[in-house]
Design a protein around this motif. Structure first.
Motif, PDB file in Angstrom:
ATOM      1  N   LEU A  69       0.920  -1.103  -0.049  1.00  0.00           N
ATOM      2  CA  LEU A  69      -0.032  -0.023  -0.086  1.00  0.00           C
ATOM      3  C   LEU A  69       0.759   1.371   0.082  1.00  0.00           C
ATOM      4  CD1 LEU A  69      -2.703  -0.967   2.783  1.00  0.00           C
ATOM      5  CD2 LEU A  69      -3.220  -0.190   0.259  1.00  0.00           C
ATOM      6  N   ASP A  70       1.865   1.055   0.690  1.00  0.00           N
ATOM      7  CA  ASP A  70       2.671   2.589   0.953  1.00  0.00           C
ATOM      8  C   ASP A  70       4.035   2.332   1.421  1.00  0.00           C
ATOM      9  OD1 ASP A  70       1.828   1.372   3.389  1.00  0.00           O
ATOM     10  OD2 ASP A  70       0.295   2.849   3.881  1.00  0.00           O
ATOM     11  N   GLU A  71       4.511   3.449   1.589  1.00  0.00           N
ATOM     12  CA  GLU A  71       6.172   3.592   1.861  1.00  0.00           C
ATOM     13  C   GLU A  71       6.505   5.011   2.295  1.00  0.00           C
ATOM     14  OE1 GLU A  71       8.669   2.843   3.432  1.00  0.00           O
ATOM     15  OE2 GLU A  71       9.450   1.276   2.127  1.00  0.00           O
ATOM     16  N   TYR A  72       7.303   5.139   3.546  1.00  0.00           N
ATOM     17  CA  TYR A  72       7.464   6.357   3.920  1.00  0.00           C
ATOM     18  C   TYR A  72       8.478   7.275   2.762  1.00  0.00           C
ATOM     19  CZ  TYR A  72       6.229   5.193   8.743  1.00  0.00           C
ATOM     20  OH  TYR A  72       5.797   4.670  10.041  1.00  0.00           O
ATOM     21  N   TYR A  73       8.383   8.512   2.590  1.00  0.00           N
ATOM     22  CA  TYR A  73       9.121   9.041   1.704  1.00  0.00           C
ATOM     23  C   TYR A  73      10.487   9.624   2.217  1.00  0.00           C
ATOM     24  CZ  TYR A  73      10.572  11.799  -2.282  1.00  0.00           C
ATOM     25  OH  TYR A  73      11.007  12.347  -3.440  1.00  0.00           O
ATOM     26  N   GLY A  74      11.506   8.979   1.798  1.00  0.00           N
ATOM     27  CA  GLY A  74      12.933   9.536   2.133  1.00  0.00           C
ATOM     28  C   GLY A  74      13.460   8.494   2.676  1.00  0.00           C
ATOM     29  N   LEU A  75      12.769   7.276   2.959  1.00  0.00           N
ATOM     30  CA  LEU A  75      13.616   6.241   3.704  1.00  0.00           C
ATOM     31  C   LEU A  75      14.123   5.090   2.586  1.00  0.00           C
ATOM     32  CD1 LEU A  75      11.780   4.884   6.851  1.00  0.00           C
ATOM     33  CD2 LEU A  75      13.538   6.936   6.698  1.00  0.00           C
ATOM     34  N   ALA A  76      15.215   4.547   2.632  1.00  0.00           N
ATOM     35  CA  ALA A  76      15.836   3.546   1.747  1.00  0.00           C
ATOM     36  C   ALA A  76      15.167   2.352   2.173  1.00  0.00           C
ATOM     37  CB  ALA A  76      17.272   3.674   1.870  1.00  0.00           C
ATOM     38  N   PRO A  77      15.043   1.227   1.211  1.00  0.00           N
ATOM     39  CA  PRO A  77      14.614   0.222   1.530  1.00  0.00           C
ATOM     40  C   PRO A  77      15.270  -0.729   2.388  1.00  0.00           C
ATOM     41  CG  PRO A  77      14.891   0.397  -0.949  1.00  0.00           C
ATOM     42  CD  PRO A  77      15.690   1.499  -0.274  1.00  0.00           C
ATOM     43  N   THR A  78      16.604  -0.404   2.876  1.00  0.00           N
ATOM     44  CA  THR A  78      17.440  -0.947   3.811  1.00  0.00           C
ATOM     45  C   THR A  78      17.184  -0.375   5.040  1.00  0.00           C
ATOM     46  OG1 THR A  78      19.052   0.533   2.800  1.00  0.00           O
ATOM     47  CG2 THR A  78      19.158  -1.586   2.226  1.00  0.00           C
ATOM     48  N   HIS A  79      16.101   0.665   5.161  1.00  0.00           N
ATOM     49  CA  HIS A  79      16.278   1.422   6.464  1.00  0.00           C
ATOM     50  C   HIS A  79      15.321   0.478   7.315  1.00  0.00           C
ATOM     51  CE1 HIS A  79      14.907   4.238   9.637  1.00  0.00           C
ATOM     52  NE2 HIS A  79      15.756   5.156   9.185  1.00  0.00           N
ATOM     53  N   PRO A 118       5.990   0.711  -2.902  1.00  0.00           N
ATOM     54  CA  PRO A 118       6.520   1.898  -3.287  1.00  0.00           C
ATOM     55  C   PRO A 118       8.117   2.309  -2.854  1.00  0.00           C
ATOM     56  CG  PRO A 118       4.225   2.047  -2.510  1.00  0.00           C
ATOM     57  CD  PRO A 118       4.956   0.620  -2.223  1.00  0.00           C
ATOM     58  N   ASP A 119       8.462   3.075  -3.925  1.00  0.00           N
ATOM     59  CA  ASP A 119       9.936   3.388  -3.527  1.00  0.00           C
ATOM     60  C   ASP A 119      10.202   4.752  -2.753  1.00  0.00           C
ATOM     61  OD1 ASP A 119      12.512   3.969  -3.755  1.00  0.00           O
ATOM     62  OD2 ASP A 119      12.677   4.221  -5.865  1.00  0.00           O
ATOM     63  N   GLY A 120      10.641   4.662  -1.488  1.00  0.00           N
ATOM     64  CA  GLY A 120      10.758   5.953  -0.812  1.00  0.00           C
ATOM     65  C   GLY A 120      11.812   6.902  -1.032  1.00  0.00           C
ATOM     66  N   LEU A 121      12.471   6.448  -2.098  1.00  0.00           N
ATOM     67  CA  LEU A 121      13.569   7.449  -2.698  1.00  0.00           C
ATOM     68  C   LEU A 121      13.330   7.804  -4.038  1.00  0.00           C
ATOM     69  CD1 LEU A 121      17.233   5.580  -1.229  1.00  0.00           C
ATOM     70  CD2 LEU A 121      15.349   7.476  -0.233  1.00  0.00           C
ATOM     71  N   ALA A 122      12.180   7.504  -4.421  1.00  0.00           N
ATOM     72  CA  ALA A 122      11.727   8.007  -5.827  1.00  0.00           C
ATOM     73  C   ALA A 122      12.104   9.432  -6.135  1.00  0.00           C
ATOM     74  CB  ALA A 122      10.203   7.780  -6.377  1.00  0.00           C
ATOM     75  N   LYS A 123      12.764   9.823  -7.300  1.00  0.00           N
ATOM     76  CA  LYS A 123      13.040  11.255  -7.616  1.00  0.00           C
ATOM     77  C   LYS A 123      12.123  12.015  -8.166  1.00  0.00           C
ATOM     78  CE  LYS A 123      17.502  11.436  -6.274  1.00  0.00           C
ATOM     79  NZ  LYS A 123      17.898  10.209  -6.250  1.00  0.00           N
ATOM     80  N   ASP A 124      11.351  11.179  -9.187  1.00  0.00           N
ATOM     81  CA  ASP A 124      10.350  11.758  -9.924  1.00  0.00           C
ATOM     82  C   ASP A 124       9.040  11.140  -9.548  1.00  0.00           C
ATOM     83  OD1 ASP A 124       8.429  12.565 -11.806  1.00  0.00           O
ATOM     84  OD2 ASP A 124       9.455  12.538 -13.442  1.00  0.00           O
ATOM     85  N   ILE A 125       8.391  11.952  -8.374  1.00  0.00           N
ATOM     86  CA  ILE A 125       7.479  11.003  -7.646  1.00  0.00           C
ATOM     87  C   ILE A 125       6.052  10.892  -8.476  1.00  0.00           C
ATOM     88  CG2 ILE A 125       5.856  11.467  -5.807  1.00  0.00           C
ATOM     89  CD1 ILE A 125       7.917  12.991  -4.229  1.00  0.00           C
ATOM     90  N   LYS A 126       5.654  11.902  -9.489  1.00  0.00           N
ATOM     91  CA  LYS A 126       4.696  11.910 -10.266  1.00  0.00           C
ATOM     92  C   LYS A 126       4.744  10.704 -11.170  1.00  0.00           C
ATOM     93  CE  LYS A 126       1.674  14.740 -12.868  1.00  0.00           C
ATOM     94  NZ  LYS A 126       1.754  14.330 -14.100  1.00  0.00           N
TER      95      LYS A 126
END
Ligand code: F6R
Length: 259
Positions: free
Chosen positions: A66-76, A102-110
């Motif tokens: 469903l979701d992922e914190y934005y700014g956290l790497a998958p290894t966090h 979802p990729d918490g490190l996505a640069k182009d969020i849209k």
């Protein structure tokens, strides 16, 4: 909306795991939507047990979280990516290529959000979506006021959610303020939905979801519009439901028919 009231957390978890296992047996390449948080932990434990002891086969299963914190790497260690591998994926025979979070490190969020939606579509849509619920009535991270027809997007966490989730971090200050989340519209397209809730702290949110008006102030209330949504709650979370007896009556009759 079918409401199933269980005696306790363990029974709630087993009911949910049984429905998920039946889905996988019926369709081995099922697409599952998955949640994180404390609520589904018992369900995941039971699915792991079923895999180990009963050979429940996840090799063709596809998942979307469903979701992922934005700014956290998958290894966090507090990322939802890490959570899913730690609490489920590392213990079953799922193909990591079939896992989507979802990729918490996505640069182009849209672009990322549009692509996530596209990947769900390409997989054939979600067969079974598992949900928890926040004390403010959120599903995924669709906080009060989020559009009830919304798609995958970036959102700001509500104060209440930041406080609630601080228990997983060293301090409240460390909780990310943003997250990428499926929208309510994305969730509503799942063919079947199970929402779980346990404990007194969720009683108001459950009463509002099941018996209140449909409102973006309680985003879970949109599930009233879903043709195949099951709410599984323990006694404590069911405490404020006014029509408990009726829900029990309905389940007794349906179970007698093997439904
Ligand atoms: C988690 C999620 C959230 C949680 C909700 C309840 O992926 O989407 O909506 O389900 O915040 O969290 P817990 O289960 O920790 O009470």
């Amino acid at each position: 909306m079918r409401v199933i009231i269980t005696e306790n957390y363990e029974e709630m978890s087993k009911r949910a795991a049984k429905i998920i296992a039946e889905q996988i047996k019926r369709k081995p390449n099922s697409v599952l939507g998955l949640a994180t948080g404390s609520t589904p932990l018992g369900t995941y434990k039971e699915l792991i047990r079923m895999h180990r002891e009963e050979g429940l086969d996840f090799s063709k299963v596809v998942t979307f979280n469903l979701d992922e914190y934005y700014g956290l790497a998958p290894t966090h260690p507090q990322s939802y990516h890490y959570f899913m591998f730690e609490n489920l994926f590392n213990h079953i025979n799922i193909n990591p290529r079939n896992v989507h979070i979802p990729d918490g490190l996505a640069k182009d969020i849209k672009a990322f959000c549009e692509n996530y939606e596209e990947e769900i579509r390409r997989a054939g849509g979600i067969d079974l979506q598992l949900l928890g619920i926040g004390r403010d009535g959120h599903i995924a991270f669709n906080e009060p006021g989020s559009p009830l027809m919304g798609r995958t997007t970036i959102i700001a966490l509500a104060e209440e959610t930041i406080k609630d989730n601080a228990r997983f971090f060293k301090s409240e200050a460390e909780v990310p303020r943003l997250a990428i989340t499926m929208g309510c519209g994305t969730i509503m397209e799942a063919r079947k939905i199970i929402l779980l809730a346990n404990g007194e702290g969720k009683a108001d949110a459950i009463a509002a979801t099941v018996e209140g008006p449909i409102t973006s102030q309680i985003t879970a209330s949109i599930l009233q519009m879903h043709p195949n949504a099951i709410i599984i709650v323990d006694e404590a979370a069911a405490m404020k439901l006014r029509r408990k007896d009726y829900y029990r009556h309905v389940n007794r009759l349906l179970e007698e028919q093997g439904l």
